[in-house]
Design a protein around this motif. Structure first.
Motif, PDB file in Angstrom:
ATOM      1  N   LEU A   1       0.679  -1.305  -0.407  1.00 39.08           N
ATOM      2  CA  LEU A   1      -0.309  -0.075   0.027  1.00 39.08           C
ATOM      3  C   LEU A   1       1.012   1.191   0.194  1.00 39.08           C
ATOM      4  O   LEU A   1       2.181   1.487   0.833  1.00 39.08           O
ATOM      5  N   ASP A   2       0.698   2.365  -0.441  1.00 41.16           N
ATOM      6  CA  ASP A   2       1.157   3.769  -0.849  1.00 41.16           C
ATOM      7  C   ASP A   2       0.444   4.446   0.942  1.00 41.16           C
ATOM      8  O   ASP A   2      -0.293   3.973   2.017  1.00 41.16           O
ATOM      9  N   GLY A   3       1.333   5.324   1.079  1.00 40.67           N
ATOM     10  CA  GLY A   3       0.985   6.386   2.720  1.00 40.67           C
ATOM     11  C   GLY A   3      -0.202   6.381   2.915  1.00 40.67           C
ATOM     12  O   GLY A   3      -0.504   6.218   3.765  1.00 40.67           O
ATOM     13  N   LYS A   4      -1.106   6.576   1.648  1.00 41.94           N
ATOM     14  CA  LYS A   4      -2.199   7.790   1.494  1.00 41.94           C
ATOM     15  C   LYS A   4      -2.962   6.167   2.118  1.00 41.94           C
ATOM     16  O   LYS A   4      -3.726   6.602   3.563  1.00 41.94           O
ATOM     17  N   ALA A   5      -3.195   4.922   1.462  1.00 48.44           N
ATOM     18  CA  ALA A   5      -3.877   3.964   2.121  1.00 48.44           C
ATOM     19  C   ALA A   5      -3.535   3.472   3.583  1.00 48.44           C
ATOM     20  O   ALA A   5      -4.263   3.234   4.640  1.00 48.44           O
ATOM     21  N   ALA A   6      -1.925   3.960   3.591  1.00 44.95           N
ATOM     22  CA  ALA A   6      -1.684   3.662   5.177  1.00 44.95           C
ATOM     23  C   ALA A   6      -2.362   4.373   5.774  1.00 44.95           C
ATOM     24  O   ALA A   6      -3.067   4.263   7.326  1.00 44.95           O
ATOM     25  N   ILE A   7      -2.886   4.930   5.582  1.00 46.43           N
ATOM     26  CA  ILE A   7      -2.645   6.939   6.949  1.00 46.43           C
ATOM     27  C   ILE A   7      -4.498   6.435   7.207  1.00 46.43           C
ATOM     28  O   ILE A   7      -5.145   6.658   7.862  1.00 46.43           O
TER      29      ILE A   7
ATOM     30  N   ALA B   1       2.664  12.856   8.846  1.00 42.48           N
ATOM     31  CA  ALA B   1       1.134  12.683   8.377  1.00 42.48           C
ATOM     32  C   ALA B   1      -0.214  12.832   9.795  1.00 42.48           C
ATOM     33  O   ALA B   1      -0.949  12.943   9.926  1.00 42.48           O
ATOM     34  N   ILE B   2       0.499  12.417  10.745  1.00 43.04           N
ATOM     35  CA  ILE B   2      -0.599  11.930  11.655  1.00 43.04           C
ATOM     36  C   ILE B   2      -1.105  13.143  13.119  1.00 43.04           C
ATOM     37  O   ILE B   2      -1.846  13.056  13.246  1.00 43.04           O
ATOM     38  N   CYS B   3       0.301  13.570  13.354  1.00 39.44           N
ATOM     39  CA  CYS B   3       0.234  15.347  13.757  1.00 39.44           C
ATOM     40  C   CYS B   3      -0.403  16.078  12.837  1.00 39.44           C
ATOM     41  O   CYS B   3      -1.060  16.570  13.187  1.00 39.44           O
ATOM     42  N   LYS B   4      -0.516  16.073  11.859  1.00 32.42           N
ATOM     43  CA  LYS B   4      -1.150  16.620  10.855  1.00 32.42           C
ATOM     44  C   LYS B   4      -2.465  16.843  10.945  1.00 32.42           C
ATOM     45  O   LYS B   4      -3.578  17.046  11.175  1.00 32.42           O
ATOM     46  N   LEU B   5      -2.663  15.069  11.497  1.00 32.53           N
ATOM     47  CA  LEU B   5      -4.311  15.329  11.682  1.00 32.53           C
ATOM     48  C   LEU B   5      -4.971  14.855  12.624  1.00 32.53           C
ATOM     49  O   LEU B   5      -5.731  15.465  13.075  1.00 32.53           O
TER      50      LEU B   5
ATOM     51  N   ARG C   1       4.128  20.816  17.558  1.00 31.58           N
ATOM     52  CA  ARG C   1       3.768  21.977  17.794  1.00 31.58           C
ATOM     53  C   ARG C   1       2.879  23.234  17.077  1.00 31.58           C
ATOM     54  O   ARG C   1       2.123  23.656  16.589  1.00 31.58           O
ATOM     55  N   LEU C   2       4.563  23.331  16.902  1.00 33.45           N
ATOM     56  CA  LEU C   2       5.282  25.111  15.973  1.00 33.45           C
ATOM     57  C   LEU C   2       5.183  24.342  14.669  1.00 33.45           C
ATOM     58  O   LEU C   2       4.411  25.237  13.683  1.00 33.45           O
ATOM     59  N   LYS C   3       5.029  23.454  14.294  1.00 37.84           N
ATOM     60  CA  LYS C   3       4.281  22.788  12.741  1.00 37.84           C
ATOM     61  C   LYS C   3       2.880  22.538  12.477  1.00 37.84           C
ATOM     62  O   LYS C   3       2.597  23.439  11.623  1.00 37.84           O
ATOM     63  N   TYR C   4       2.192  21.750  13.116  1.00 38.12           N
ATOM     64  CA  TYR C   4       0.873  22.246  13.242  1.00 38.12           C
ATOM     65  C   TYR C   4      -0.049  22.324  14.311  1.00 38.12           C
ATOM     66  O   TYR C   4       0.389  21.517  15.332  1.00 38.12           O
ATOM     67  N   PRO C   5      -0.068  23.640  14.513  1.00 38.46           N
ATOM     68  CA  PRO C   5      -0.408  23.886  15.660  1.00 38.46           C
ATOM     69  C   PRO C   5      -2.057  23.204  16.354  1.00 38.46           C
ATOM     70  O   PRO C   5      -2.721  23.445  15.289  1.00 38.46           O
ATOM     71  N   GLY C   6      -2.202  22.680  17.388  1.00 31.92           N
ATOM     72  CA  GLY C   6      -3.162  22.367  17.559  1.00 31.92           C
ATOM     73  C   GLY C   6      -3.329  20.627  17.382  1.00 31.92           C
ATOM     74  O   GLY C   6      -4.177  19.947  18.494  1.00 31.92           O
ATOM     75  N   VAL C   7      -1.546  20.567  17.712  1.00 31.05           N
ATOM     76  CA  VAL C   7      -1.312  19.130  17.383  1.00 31.05           C
ATOM     77  C   VAL C   7      -1.577  18.188  19.220  1.00 31.05           C
ATOM     78  O   VAL C   7      -0.913  18.894  20.167  1.00 31.05           O
TER      79      VAL C   7
END
Ligand code: UDP
Length: 254
Positions: free
Chosen positions: A25-31, A103-107, A133-139
């Motif tokens: 599977l690719d990254g998108k399917a893994a997520i 990707a999971i931090c972003k989600l 936390r800096l890259k994805y505020p609210g993580v």
């Protein structure tokens, strides 16, 4: 070690690479699958398999058992992608642990998933968390701990993680230590997803630099890591062995 988990999600094709099952599977399917695991709620194991992991699994039975029972094993190196193609299954790109963490931090910043960073030298997991936390505020990183705890302190640490009701636990203690830790404590940790992510916190914290994009695109990240950190030679030294072992297996028609 009882690792039976509730495997209700539709599974991608699992391809044997030197006896180790790796999911095609690719990254998108893994997520997508990991989000399903979170929704299902019963503890799941996610592993990322690179060539050295497959070589280690040839001799380390406990590690091989964990990979076998894992709910998702991603193809985490160009060597694995190549071996899967030889087995007749085409994959575009590798799915690395660090890309999954990102990707999971972003989600998490969008959906509130509760994340825990466990592993690496003291201070590194916290620095990696701060960078996220800096890259994805609210993580929603609910806790961090280094990966050099004493065996006597393991039960307390596991209890802490359990009480935090974690959705995704990232364990960065290197292969195979992180996988055996996860397998031994899976139900006590009660994280919905527990994932081994190797040296990811070292890179995310800035303690270790990832290869420049052009090196990554030439698929030479392994060489970059070796030059930056000669202690990695042991891992890189497994690559010719992996190549030789795969070459001895029969190529499957596409
Ligand atoms: N590590 C740890 N506890 C240990 C041994 C290692 O937390 O007892 C950490 C180490 O500091 C590093 C990571 O595990 O951050 C291993 O990184 P490496 O890149 O070697 O991982 P792998 O190549 O196995 O994916």
């Amino acid at each position: 070690m009882n690792l039976r988990t509730d495997r209700m999600s539709p599974k991608p094709e699992r391809v044997e690479v030197l006896g180790v099952g790796v999911d095609a599977l690719d990254g998108k399917a893994a997520i997508h699958l990991i989000e399903q695991f979170i929704a299902e709620g019963s503890p799941k194991i996610v592993a990322t398999a690179d060539a050295s992991a497959v070589v280690i699994a040839q001799k380390d039975r406990r590690f091989r058992d964990v990979l076998e029972k894992a709910d998702l094993v991603t193809p985490d190196s160009v060597g694995i992608v190549w071996a899967m193609r030889r087995a007749g299954v085409g994959i575009e790109n590798r799915v690395s642990g660090i890309d999954l963490v990102d990707a999971i931090c972003k989600l998490s910043s969008l959906k509130g998933y509760r994340l825990y960073f466990l592993g690496a030298a003291p201070g590194i997991a916290e620095r990696a968390a701060d960078k996220m936390r800096l890259k994805y505020p609210g993580v929603n990183i609910v806790g961090t701990h280094d990966g050099y705890f004493h065996r006597d302190d393991e039960a307390a640490l596991v209890r802490t993680v359990r009480e935090l009701n974690v959705d995704v636990l990232f364990v960065a203690m290197g292969i195979p230590k992180q996988e055996t830790f996860i397998a031994e404590n899976l139900f006590a940790l009660n994280a919905k997803v527990a994932m081994g992510v190797g040296g990811s916190f070292d890179v995310l914290s800035g303690a270790v630099k990832r290869a420049p994009r052009w090196v990554q695109s030439l698929r030479l990240e392994w060489l970059w890591r070796l030059i930056c950190n000669p202690r990695k030679w042991r891992k890189v030294a497994t690559l010719p062995k992996f190549w030789w072992m795969v070459m001895r297996t029969r190529r499957q028609p596409r």
